[in-house]
Design a protein around this motif. Structure first.
Motif, PDB file in Angstrom:
ATOM      1  N   TYR A 190       0.361  -5.269  -5.067  1.00  0.00           N
ATOM      2  CA  TYR A 190       0.948  -4.202  -4.272  1.00  0.00           C
ATOM      3  C   TYR A 190       2.459  -4.203  -4.410  1.00  0.00           C
ATOM      4  O   TYR A 190       3.075  -5.230  -4.712  1.00  0.00           O
ATOM      5  CB  TYR A 190       0.527  -4.250  -2.803  1.00  0.00           C
ATOM      6  N   TYR A 191       3.012  -3.029  -4.203  1.00  0.00           N
ATOM      7  CA  TYR A 191       4.453  -2.840  -4.319  1.00  0.00           C
ATOM      8  C   TYR A 191       4.902  -1.838  -3.273  1.00  0.00           C
ATOM      9  O   TYR A 191       4.263  -0.806  -3.063  1.00  0.00           O
ATOM     10  CB  TYR A 191       4.830  -2.339  -5.715  1.00  0.00           C
ATOM     11  N   TRP A 192       6.007  -2.166  -2.615  1.00  0.00           N
ATOM     12  CA  TRP A 192       6.583  -1.276  -1.610  1.00  0.00           C
ATOM     13  C   TRP A 192       8.080  -1.183  -1.821  1.00  0.00           C
ATOM     14  O   TRP A 192       8.768  -2.194  -1.961  1.00  0.00           O
ATOM     15  CB  TRP A 192       6.304  -1.796  -0.206  1.00  0.00           C
ATOM     16  N   LEU A 193       8.591   0.037  -1.877  1.00  0.00           N
ATOM     17  CA  LEU A 193      10.015   0.321  -1.915  1.00  0.00           C
ATOM     18  C   LEU A 193      10.357   1.108  -0.664  1.00  0.00           C
ATOM     19  O   LEU A 193       9.676   2.096  -0.340  1.00  0.00           O
ATOM     20  CB  LEU A 193      10.384   1.130  -3.163  1.00  0.00           C
ATOM     21  N   GLU A 194      11.373   0.677   0.057  1.00  0.00           N
ATOM     22  CA  GLU A 194      11.744   1.314   1.314  1.00  0.00           C
ATOM     23  C   GLU A 194      11.907   2.827   1.135  1.00  0.00           C
ATOM     24  O   GLU A 194      12.550   3.292   0.211  1.00  0.00           O
ATOM     25  CB  GLU A 194      13.046   0.715   1.832  1.00  0.00           C
ATOM     26  N   GLY A 195      11.247   3.573   2.009  1.00  0.00           N
ATOM     27  CA  GLY A 195      11.295   5.029   1.954  1.00  0.00           C
ATOM     28  C   GLY A 195      10.159   5.650   1.187  1.00  0.00           C
ATOM     29  O   GLY A 195      10.021   6.887   1.175  1.00  0.00           O
ATOM     30  N   GLU A 196       9.315   4.838   0.536  1.00  0.00           N
ATOM     31  CA  GLU A 196       8.191   5.340  -0.242  1.00  0.00           C
ATOM     32  C   GLU A 196       6.887   4.720   0.248  1.00  0.00           C
ATOM     33  O   GLU A 196       6.886   3.710   0.945  1.00  0.00           O
ATOM     34  CB  GLU A 196       8.392   5.046  -1.733  1.00  0.00           C
ATOM     35  N   GLN A 197       5.777   5.336  -0.139  1.00  0.00           N
ATOM     36  CA  GLN A 197       4.470   4.814   0.230  1.00  0.00           C
ATOM     37  C   GLN A 197       4.127   3.577  -0.605  1.00  0.00           C
ATOM     38  O   GLN A 197       4.479   3.507  -1.787  1.00  0.00           O
ATOM     39  CB  GLN A 197       3.389   5.877   0.026  1.00  0.00           C
ATOM     40  N   PRO A 198       3.473   2.589  -0.012  1.00  0.00           N
ATOM     41  CA  PRO A 198       3.070   1.401  -0.780  1.00  0.00           C
ATOM     42  C   PRO A 198       2.088   1.770  -1.895  1.00  0.00           C
ATOM     43  O   PRO A 198       1.312   2.720  -1.790  1.00  0.00           O
ATOM     44  CB  PRO A 198       2.396   0.510   0.263  1.00  0.00           C
ATOM     45  N   ILE A 199       2.129   0.990  -2.970  1.00  0.00           N
ATOM     46  CA  ILE A 199       1.206   1.126  -4.087  1.00  0.00           C
ATOM     47  C   ILE A 199       0.290  -0.096  -4.090  1.00  0.00           C
ATOM     48  O   ILE A 199       0.761  -1.227  -4.025  1.00  0.00           O
ATOM     49  CB  ILE A 199       1.964   1.227  -5.424  1.00  0.00           C
ATOM     50  N   VAL A 200      -1.018   0.138  -4.152  1.00  0.00           N
ATOM     51  CA  VAL A 200      -1.993  -0.956  -4.126  1.00  0.00           C
ATOM     52  C   VAL A 200      -2.941  -0.804  -5.300  1.00  0.00           C
ATOM     53  O   VAL A 200      -3.403   0.306  -5.608  1.00  0.00           O
ATOM     54  CB  VAL A 200      -2.792  -0.969  -2.804  1.00  0.00           C
ATOM     55  N   SER A 201      -3.235  -1.910  -5.963  1.00  0.00           N
ATOM     56  CA  SER A 201      -4.158  -1.892  -7.091  1.00  0.00           C
ATOM     57  C   SER A 201      -5.061  -3.120  -7.026  1.00  0.00           C
ATOM     58  O   SER A 201      -4.623  -4.195  -6.597  1.00  0.00           O
ATOM     59  CB  SER A 201      -3.389  -1.889  -8.414  1.00  0.00           C
ATOM     60  N   TYR A 202      -6.308  -2.956  -7.462  1.00  0.00           N
ATOM     61  CA  TYR A 202      -7.248  -4.070  -7.530  1.00  0.00           C
ATOM     62  C   TYR A 202      -7.546  -4.445  -8.979  1.00  0.00           C
ATOM     63  O   TYR A 202      -8.579  -5.050  -9.265  1.00  0.00           O
ATOM     64  CB  TYR A 202      -8.537  -3.712  -6.792  1.00  0.00           C
ATOM     65  N   ASP A 203      -6.624  -4.098  -9.862  1.00  0.00           N
ATOM     66  CA  ASP A 203      -6.749  -4.438 -11.281  1.00  0.00           C
ATOM     67  C   ASP A 203      -5.403  -4.977 -11.753  1.00  0.00           C
ATOM     68  O   ASP A 203      -4.512  -4.227 -12.121  1.00  0.00           O
ATOM     69  CB  ASP A 203      -7.153  -3.199 -12.083  1.00  0.00           C
TER      70      ASP A 203
END
Length: 215
Positions: free
Chosen positions: A106-119
């Motif tokens: 997962y990746y989160w940048l302030e002001g944006e929606q988190p990105i989540v991956s199971y691969d």
């Protein structure tokens, strides 16, 4: 909770202020455990000196059923980075791969929606720890790829057990701290945190999972 204060005698006094994101994981990072992770900024004094850094509250929860499986799946490769970028935005990246092949990134940048991956795919050259003879391995640099992102880890300092001296008795465990960035072009953080931990990181297990052990 808007903050927490930690004091220890007259040598430690810090305030932990949560970042505007909380990670709730249901058995993906450390299966079969569920976890709540609240990243924080830490500010205060240590031995009379001003300090600032990142940290987090973490709570792990065991399942009520299949408790006998607890501990059998604690072979994992785990990396987390927290940083304050030059544009004053906070960002967090995390990747975890267990020995059964399950993964989450997962990746989160302030002001944006988190990105989540199971691969999640990881590339690294693993080497044997020089001060043990049980086949435990560590890497210096690594790249995790997920959701069209590249999470780069640049190892700087090795450790084993979060203690002043390596915990030799922790067989199969290896750790490295360092710097990190997202994407193909390196950049620096104004403030950075990076912890990488591996459990059951034996040479034969890594080779069986397709990783490269170079010595």
């Amino acid at each position: 909770m808007d903050h927490a204060t930690f004091k220890e005698s007259d040598f430690l006094n810090i305030v932990a202020t949560p970042l505007p994101i909380c990670i709730i994981d249901h058995g993906c990072i450390f299966p079969p455990l569920s976890m709540i992770k609240q990243p924080c900024i830490l500010k205060g004094t240590y031995e009379g000196k001003n300090i600032i850094g990142f940290g987090s509250y973490e709570r792990l929860y065991k399942p009520k059923k299949n408790k006998e499986d607890f501990g059998k799946s604690l072979g994992y490769i785990y990396s987390i980075g927290m940083g304050l970028r030059e544009d004053n935005k906070y960002e967090i990246a995390c990747a975890s791969i267990d020995e059964k092949g399950s993964s989450i990134g997962y990746y989160w940048l302030e002001g944006e929606q988190p990105i989540v991956s199971y691969d999640v795919k990881m590339e690294a050259n693993w080497k044997h720890l020089p001060y043990v003879d049980d086949g435990t391995c560590i890497y210096k640099d690594a790249v995790y790829r997920f959701a069209d992102l590249e999470f780069h880890v640049e190892g700087k300092w090795g450790t084993k057990g979060f203690t002043s001296h390596p915990r030799i008795e922790r067989h199969g465990q290896s750790q490295v701290f360092g710097t990190w960035y997202i994407g193909k072009k390196p950049y620096k953080h104004k403030l950075s945190y990076n912890v990488n931990e591996n459990m059951e990181a034996y040479d034969y297990k890594l080779k069986k999972r397709g990783f490269n052990v170079v010595d």
